[in-house]
Motif scaffolding. Sequence first.
Motif, short mmCIF file in Angstrom:
data_model
loop_
_atom_site.label_atom_id
_atom_site.label_comp_id
_atom_site.label_asym_id
_atom_site.label_seq_id
_atom_site.Cartn_x
_atom_site.Cartn_y
_atom_site.Cartn_z
N HIS A 157 0.83 -1.21 0.00
CA HIS A 157 0.00 0.00 0.00
C HIS A 157 0.87 1.26 0.00
O HIS A 157 0.59 2.22 -0.73
CB HIS A 157 -0.93 0.01 1.22
N ILE A 158 1.93 1.27 0.79
CA ILE A 158 2.82 2.44 0.84
C ILE A 158 3.49 2.64 -0.51
O ILE A 158 3.59 3.76 -1.01
CB ILE A 158 3.87 2.28 1.95
N ARG A 159 3.96 1.56 -1.13
CA ARG A 159 4.65 1.68 -2.41
C ARG A 159 3.70 2.04 -3.55
O ARG A 159 4.10 2.71 -4.51
CB ARG A 159 5.40 0.38 -2.73
N LEU A 160 2.45 1.62 -3.45
CA LEU A 160 1.47 1.95 -4.49
C LEU A 160 0.96 3.37 -4.35
O LEU A 160 0.68 4.04 -5.35
CB LEU A 160 0.28 0.97 -4.40
N ARG A 161 0.86 3.87 -3.13
CA ARG A 161 0.35 5.22 -2.87
C ARG A 161 1.31 6.00 -1.98
O ARG A 161 0.94 6.43 -0.88
CB ARG A 161 -1.04 5.16 -2.20
N PRO A 162 2.55 6.20 -2.40
CA PRO A 162 3.53 6.88 -1.53
C PRO A 162 3.13 8.30 -1.16
O PRO A 162 3.47 8.79 -0.08
CB PRO A 162 4.82 6.86 -2.36
N GLY A 163 2.40 8.98 -2.06
CA GLY A 163 2.00 10.35 -1.78
C GLY A 163 1.15 10.49 -0.53
O GLY A 163 1.15 11.54 0.12
N MET A 164 0.42 9.45 -0.15
CA MET A 164 -0.40 9.49 1.06
C MET A 164 0.46 9.58 2.31
O MET A 164 0.02 10.06 3.36
CB MET A 164 -1.29 8.23 1.14
N TYR A 165 1.69 9.10 2.21
CA TYR A 165 2.56 8.99 3.38
C TYR A 165 3.67 10.05 3.42
O TYR A 165 4.05 10.51 4.50
CB TYR A 165 3.20 7.59 3.43
N ILE A 166 4.18 10.43 2.26
CA ILE A 166 5.32 11.36 2.25
C ILE A 166 5.09 12.57 1.35
O ILE A 166 6.02 13.33 1.07
CB ILE A 166 6.62 10.65 1.82
N GLY A 167 3.87 12.79 0.88
CA GLY A 167 3.61 13.92 0.00
C GLY A 167 4.16 13.65 -1.39
O GLY A 167 4.13 12.52 -1.88
N LYS A 168 4.70 14.68 -2.04
CA LYS A 168 5.20 14.49 -3.40
C LYS A 168 6.51 13.72 -3.40
O LYS A 168 7.24 13.70 -2.40
CB LYS A 168 5.36 15.84 -4.09
N LEU A 169 6.82 13.09 -4.52
CA LEU A 169 8.05 12.31 -4.62
C LEU A 169 9.24 13.22 -4.91
O LEU A 169 10.06 13.46 -4.06
CB LEU A 169 7.90 11.24 -5.70
N GLY A 170 9.33 13.76 -6.13
CA GLY A 170 10.40 14.69 -6.46
C GLY A 170 11.75 14.01 -6.58
O GLY A 170 11.90 12.80 -6.35
N ASP A 171 12.75 14.80 -6.94
CA ASP A 171 14.10 14.28 -7.13
C ASP A 171 15.12 14.91 -6.17
O ASP A 171 16.32 14.74 -6.32
CB ASP A 171 14.56 14.49 -8.57
N GLY A 172 14.61 15.67 -5.20
CA GLY A 172 15.50 16.33 -4.24
C GLY A 172 15.77 17.78 -4.56
O GLY A 172 16.49 18.45 -3.82
N SER A 173 15.18 18.30 -5.65
CA SER A 173 15.44 19.69 -6.03
C SER A 173 14.56 20.67 -5.25
O SER A 173 14.79 21.87 -5.30
CB SER A 173 15.23 19.88 -7.54
N ALA A 174 13.57 20.17 -4.52
CA ALA A 174 12.72 21.03 -3.68
C ALA A 174 12.83 20.56 -2.23
O ALA A 174 12.98 19.36 -1.96
CB ALA A 174 11.27 20.98 -4.15
N TYR A 175 12.74 21.51 -1.30
CA TYR A 175 12.97 21.20 0.11
C TYR A 175 11.94 20.24 0.68
O TYR A 175 12.19 19.56 1.68
CB TYR A 175 12.98 22.49 0.94
N ASP A 176 10.73 20.16 0.05
CA ASP A 176 9.69 19.28 0.57
C ASP A 176 9.55 17.99 -0.23
O ASP A 176 8.54 17.30 -0.12
CB ASP A 176 8.35 20.02 0.63
N ASP A 177 10.54 17.65 -1.04
CA ASP A 177 10.50 16.39 -1.78
C ASP A 177 10.56 15.21 -0.82
O ASP A 177 11.07 15.31 0.30
CB ASP A 177 11.67 16.30 -2.78
N GLY A 178 10.08 14.07 -1.29
CA GLY A 178 9.92 12.91 -0.43
C GLY A 178 11.18 12.40 0.23
O GLY A 178 11.13 11.90 1.36
N ILE A 179 12.33 12.53 -0.43
CA ILE A 179 13.55 11.98 0.18
C ILE A 179 13.91 12.71 1.47
O ILE A 179 14.51 12.13 2.39
CB ILE A 179 14.75 11.99 -0.80
N TYR A 180 13.51 13.99 1.59
CA TYR A 180 13.76 14.73 2.83
C TYR A 180 12.76 14.33 3.91
O TYR A 180 13.08 14.36 5.10
CB TYR A 180 13.70 16.24 2.57
N VAL A 181 11.56 13.96 3.48
CA VAL A 181 10.57 13.46 4.45
C VAL A 181 11.04 12.14 5.04
O VAL A 181 10.89 11.89 6.24
CB VAL A 181 9.18 13.30 3.77
N LEU A 182 11.64 11.28 4.21
CA LEU A 182 12.18 10.01 4.72
C LEU A 182 13.25 10.28 5.78
O LEU A 182 13.26 9.66 6.85
CB LEU A 182 12.79 9.20 3.58
N LEU A 183 14.17 11.18 5.48
CA LEU A 183 15.22 11.55 6.44
C LEU A 183 14.60 12.07 7.73
O LEU A 183 15.00 11.68 8.83
CB LEU A 183 16.15 12.59 5.82
#
Length: 615
Positions: free
Chosen positions: A17-43
Amino acid sequence: MTNYNEDSIRSLDWKEHIRLRPGMYIGKLGDGSAYDDGIYVLLKEVVDNSIDEFVMGAGKTIDINVTESKVAVRDYGRGIPIGSVVDVVSKINTGGKYDSKAFQKSVGLNGVGTKAVNALSNAFTVQSYRAGKTRIAEFSKGELLNDHEKETSQRNGTAVVFHPDESIFKNYKYRMEFVENMIWNYVFLNSGLTINFNGTKFHSEHGLKDLLERTVEPEGMRYPIVHLKGEDIEVALTHGQAYGEEYYSFVNGQHTTQGGTHQAAFREAIVKTVREFYKKDFDAADIRASIIAAIAIKVQEPVFESQTKTKLGSQSIGPEGPTVRTFINDFIKKYLDDYLHRNQQAADALLKRILQSERERKDIAGIKKLANERAKKASVHNRKLRDCKIHYDDKHERNQETTLFITEGDSASGSITKSRDVQTQAVFSLKGKPLNAYGLTKKVVYENEEFNLLQHALNIEDGLDGLRYNNIVIATDADVDGMHIRLLLMTFFLQFFPDLVKAGHVSILQTPLFRVRNKKETIYCYSDEERVAAIAKLGNKPEITRFKGLGEISPEEFGLFIGADMRLDPVMLMKENKVGELLSYYMGKNTPDRQKHIVNNLHVELDVEEELIGA
């Protein structure tokens, strides 16, 4: 019609479920070019657990190491109970924060955070050190690969290492500027905490006062920072020289970048207290003009408007406590009023700033009224704006994706318009080079039709509350004229709407410089290095096309560059770059220093732009 029966019903396990709908858990995915991209939420999800240990009095140091694609976090708290290590990171609704007595004012109360990190990482390792034992569990995309226990002499605590999954976060990399800002916020909000990040020590003694000192140029402050602390609340504020309002708001250590009930109450309380202190009914906009402020509150069982917790929705500070509005109003009324009575110099400086704002507002009232009337008529059929259907201020699941491309000329805007996503992507077309706004007053925003229409398209005349697009993307040609237009637009935003830049909303679009292809494969290259690599890969003299301008890229191709794999360079402001000096140097009248710089750097095409983007 397809059959709809029992066979159509599917149950997903937690990781699916998390992998199918990641936006529900971490917002947008992104590539790290924005401060609110998902990789920063993971951190952040991982670090938050370490912060909660510090808040509970367990462990005063956190070690964080981040490369472009890997994260390692080690705290020295109590350590996850050895028997629960696997469950804590792989079973939804399993955690140690459901007992409100243990974690009354924690952010991560839903037991989802580290599970999302686990599911969205192609490699995830958690290790607990506790009472002479250590347990290590290794996962890939949420699947347990290895789990073992042994003796240890290491200090108690927890270590987590993860690599975000490249199939979900495409072409991602961590930008250290964003990570540093996140870490600074952690230490500002937790006096006494030390974070060692990539070998550098981060520590704060004075909380939010330190935050503003790092943010504001000392010569730009109208009066010394007002720093107020109470039980479950801390406030710091001053007034600067720039236009706009700038706020940093936090709830239980969470940076609420979109504000919420606490920030709204704070803005209201400042106006009310100042009016009562001076016994004058000043316009609220004049009181808050040029304000730079930070507020942090602690709330029991906070309610946020999304899983990413960027906007507070709580109306009260606890089940039996007062409303957020009452709590903040009462605190500001007492402590700010006391401060102004005791510090006459600060009170005089604040009054002078308010009266200056009032004069400026009245001075442009006439032209502003006419400009707004023109903008209202133009909005009925605004040829400059091709709008989208969803906007940032809508309560829609895709509002984070909303983007306004600012382009030069009809050919470039035509290509983007034909290939854009009409749901979330809008286009604003410039007729040529905009005015150099450096050194001008805000009156020019209303006198200049193009600036006025852009301001209205963004809906930022009265602040960022009604901002219509999350991403403002400057899309110009990669030639000298295009670079100049980028600088002029960045100057406009930094001069009149610096809070828009500081909030991370402004970026530069990167489009390919070359297309290298043969009959079987096409490779788009963003640099000479990529072009050389593509030629080596395809071999046998492939066809090479150099894109001289955005208008030369067909709409079909352009769609490839503004979709999920869009490359953006964020326009960022760091402490060492003072906006006033930066704009004066590059956008003011010619100076000997700048002439010398130009002569010495003629061989580097992007020097000026890169310094502003990296600023």
